[in-house]
Design a protein around this motif. Structure first.
Motif, mmCIF file in Angstrom:
data_model
loop_
_atom_site.group_PDB
_atom_site.id
_atom_site.type_symbol
_atom_site.label_atom_id
_atom_site.label_comp_id
_atom_site.label_asym_id
_atom_site.label_seq_id
_atom_site.Cartn_x
_atom_site.Cartn_y
_atom_site.Cartn_z
ATOM 1 N N ARG A 52 0.827 -1.206 0.000
ATOM 2 C CA ARG A 52 0.000 0.000 0.000
ATOM 3 C C ARG A 52 0.863 1.260 0.000
ATOM 4 N NH1 ARG A 52 -4.935 0.318 4.071
ATOM 5 N NH2 ARG A 52 -5.685 -1.164 2.499
ATOM 6 N N ARG B 24 1.709 2.295 -3.413
ATOM 7 C CA ARG B 24 0.584 2.937 -4.090
ATOM 8 C C ARG B 24 0.390 4.374 -3.585
ATOM 9 N NH1 ARG B 24 -1.494 -2.372 -3.185
ATOM 10 N NH2 ARG B 24 -2.842 -1.673 -1.478
ATOM 11 N N ILE B 25 0.575 4.577 -2.294
ATOM 12 C CA ILE B 25 0.484 5.934 -1.744
ATOM 13 C C ILE B 25 1.586 6.814 -2.317
ATOM 14 C CG2 ILE B 25 0.730 7.309 0.367
ATOM 15 C CD1 ILE B 25 -0.625 5.012 1.882
ATOM 16 N N GLY C 184 -4.299 3.043 -8.913
ATOM 17 C CA GLY C 184 -5.699 2.643 -8.822
ATOM 18 C C GLY C 184 -5.963 1.280 -9.413
ATOM 19 N N ALA D 108 -5.109 -1.280 -6.838
ATOM 20 C CA ALA D 108 -5.764 -1.157 -5.535
ATOM 21 C C ALA D 108 -7.205 -1.643 -5.605
ATOM 22 C CB ALA D 108 -5.733 0.302 -5.084
ATOM 23 N N ARG E 246 -12.338 1.092 -3.233
ATOM 24 C CA ARG E 246 -12.386 2.173 -2.240
ATOM 25 C C ARG E 246 -11.034 2.851 -2.113
ATOM 26 N NH1 ARG E 246 -11.478 2.497 3.293
ATOM 27 N NH2 ARG E 246 -12.717 4.087 4.392
ATOM 28 N N GLU E 247 -9.981 2.044 -2.085
ATOM 29 C CA GLU E 247 -8.642 2.623 -1.955
ATOM 30 C C GLU E 247 -8.280 3.451 -3.190
ATOM 31 O OE1 GLU E 247 -3.979 1.319 -1.910
ATOM 32 O OE2 GLU E 247 -5.434 -0.165 -1.169
ATOM 33 N N ALA E 248 -8.693 2.995 -4.358
ATOM 34 C CA ALA E 248 -8.396 3.746 -5.586
ATOM 35 C C ALA E 248 -8.991 5.145 -5.521
ATOM 36 C CB ALA E 248 -8.930 2.997 -6.800
ATOM 37 N N ARG E 249 -10.217 5.242 -5.021
ATOM 38 C CA ARG E 249 -10.843 6.556 -4.899
ATOM 39 C C ARG E 249 -10.123 7.423 -3.880
ATOM 40 N NH1 ARG E 249 -15.363 3.249 -5.336
ATOM 41 N NH2 ARG E 249 -15.666 3.270 -3.064
ATOM 42 N N LEU E 250 -9.742 6.822 -2.756
ATOM 43 C CA LEU E 250 -9.022 7.577 -1.717
ATOM 44 C C LEU E 250 -7.683 8.099 -2.237
ATOM 45 C CD1 LEU E 250 -9.713 5.308 1.399
ATOM 46 C CD2 LEU E 250 -10.621 7.600 0.982
ATOM 47 N N LEU E 251 -6.979 7.261 -2.990
ATOM 48 C CA LEU E 251 -5.701 7.684 -3.551
ATOM 49 C C LEU E 251 -5.906 8.823 -4.548
ATOM 50 C CD1 LEU E 251 -4.036 4.184 -4.139
ATOM 51 C CD2 LEU E 251 -3.426 5.873 -2.381
#
Length: 481
Positions: free
Chosen positions: A8, A11-12, A46, A49, A52-57
């Motif tokens: 993660r 990705r961040i 994205g 991921a 949900r994580e894709a949207r947050l990123l």
């Protein structure tokens, strides 16, 4: 399992890289290559991921990128609108990345590469059509320094510019995510690159084939000092004298047309009559066509107008601004009529500042066959580059030059190809002036001026198909064999 799927933090890190690139792409003076690169890392992150994580990123990247504009929105729209506008833009980027991820994951085939640019172009079309701020936030303006890229707007409008930039990012991100694990990789990645090359190639050819045309000398004048109700009388007269001196100086250097900025002063009816007579005498004394913007505080309401005077001092037209700034100009009455004047045999359109961020408005003047727009303006200093670029893109779309005299901004002249011919910063007393040779190309409406946002609305239709694709793929997979 790849590093990105298992980490993660990786990705961040990609989201942060995208955020920095967006910061340089989405600001008021964008660096055009950043717009081509910024979506790539956030799309790759994205794709690897969860939804949900894709949207947050994406929200993280967009928030970083849009932070450069937040204080500007505070100044121009007020605190509530600033938060709302920024939040909506952040959410839109989350929507784009999230939906593109869903399509790419559900549809492992070549057409998936078009999901992101189609959605991007569709949103650009919808926002420009429904937003009270018109096209101000369009991704197309990031490319105003990339002249071959923006020429496609003369055929298909700003959404086509957005599509080309998004297509590059999508193809690169898909290649990094899928590699050769896709049918006919040469076609999957080659077709997007061919389309991009065709669009940019068209622009290069259009620029190279620009024919020499007659020119007319135009002058632009701006004094940043605003004349309001509480301005000391001696300062009022000093500002008006300053305009007179600068106009006379430009006329002595050969200017045939001189454009002054928006809202030089807020005038009661008696004062308006006096200043109109003063400007009429100035136009006659200098022997120029003179355009000047003032605010008229009439008994029945307030108007933002520009006056066009002939070299004989005759008032040829009074144009009323049609698109007011929300929050700052709520007390002004908008106009609803386009005005065209003929000067030395060429047709010139009249507009004021914010009018030029609306594509429908720009198209109407293209259809009227003007060679150039004369635009008094008043900006917020920080947005001088962007405000000039917005007006210049209307010129590319519709085939006319733009003469824009801005207070707290640039004095800016651009041709029908979006090329900046002359530019100078405005200034307080004694003010700033600029002289330029304005090309008067034949007043022939472009394809876009004649047919409008056909490409943009086709993108909207295609976007609905794209959004339905994950559900269709899921249903097909669920069918018993």
């Amino acid at each position: 399992m790849s590093c990105l799927e298992s980490s993660r933090m990786a990705r961040i890190a990609l989201a942060l890289v995208a955020g920095v690139l967006f910061y340089f792409a989405l600001g008021l003076t964008p660096w055009w290559p950043a717009a081509w690169l910024a979506p790539i890392p956030i799309l790759v992150a994205g794709f690897h991921a969860g939804g949900r994580e894709a949207r947050l990123l994406a929200w993280l990247a967009a928030a970083i990128g849009l932070s450069s504009n937040f204080t500007y929105y505070l100044t121009t729209t007020g605190p509530v609108a600033a938060v709302v506008v920024t939040l909506l833009q952040v959410l839109l980027w989350g929507f784009l990345v999230g939906k593109t991820r869903a399509v790419v994951r559900a549809w492992p085939s070549r057409p998936a590469v078009f999901a992101f640019p189609v959605l991007l172009a569709a949103l650009d079309t919808l926002v420009s059509f429904f937003s009270p701020h018109g096209t101000w936030s369009s991704f197309a303006y990031t490319q105003m320094d990339a002249l071959p890229v923006i020429q496609i707007a003369s055929v298909l409008g700003a959404p086509a510019v957005v599509f080309l930039v998004g297509l590059f990012a999508s193809a690169a991100a898909l290649a990094l995510y899928r590699g050769t694990r896709i049918g006919r990789p040469w076609l999957a990645y080659g077709l997007p690159l061919a389309l991009i090359a065709a669009g940019v190639g068209y622009g290069e050819i259009r620029l190279q084939r620009a024919a020499a045309v007659p020119t007319v000398k135009v002058g632009l004048v701006s004094i940043d000092d605003f004349i309001g109700a509480h301005t000391p009388p001696e300062r009022v007269e000093a500002v008006w004298r300053g305009y007179g001196d600068l106009v006379t100086g430009l006329a002595g250097r050969g200017a045939r047309i001189v454009v002054l900025p928006e809202k030089i002063a807020a005038l009661a009816p008696e004062e308006a009559d006096r200043r109109q007579a003063q400007l009429s005498a100035l136009a006659q004394r200098a022997g120029v066509h003179l355009v000047a913007g003032v605010q008229m505080n009439r008994a029945h309401g307030k108007d933002n107008v520009s006056w066009l005077f002939s070299p004989a001092g005759e008032l040829l037209a009074e144009y009323r601004k049609q698109h007011m700034v929300p929050y700052l100009e709520n007390d002004l009455t908008p106009g609803n009529v386009e005005l065209v004047g003929t000067i030395d045999g060429a047709r010139f359109g009249l507009a004021i500042c914010r009018d030029m961020i609306f594509t429908a408005f720009g198209r109407r003047y293209g259809q009227l066959g003007v060679s150039a727009m004369l635009v008094p303006a008043w900006d917020f200093y920080r947005d001088a580059w962007m405000a000039s670029g917005v007006a210049a893109l209307r010129g590319v779309e519709n085939g006319y030059a733009v003469v824009r005299a801005g207070r707290e901004s640039y004095l800016n002249v651009s041709d029908r190809y979006g090329r900046t011919l002359a530019r100078r910063r405005s200034a307080n007393l004694p003010g700033s002036s600029l002289l330029a040779d304005l090309p008067l190309a034949p007043a022939v409406p472009t394809f876009y001026a004649r047919h409008g946002d056909v490409f943009g609305w086709l993108s909207v239709v295609a976007a609905f198909v794209v959004l339905l694709q994950p559900a269709i793929s899921k249903r097909l997979k669920a069918r018993p064999k």
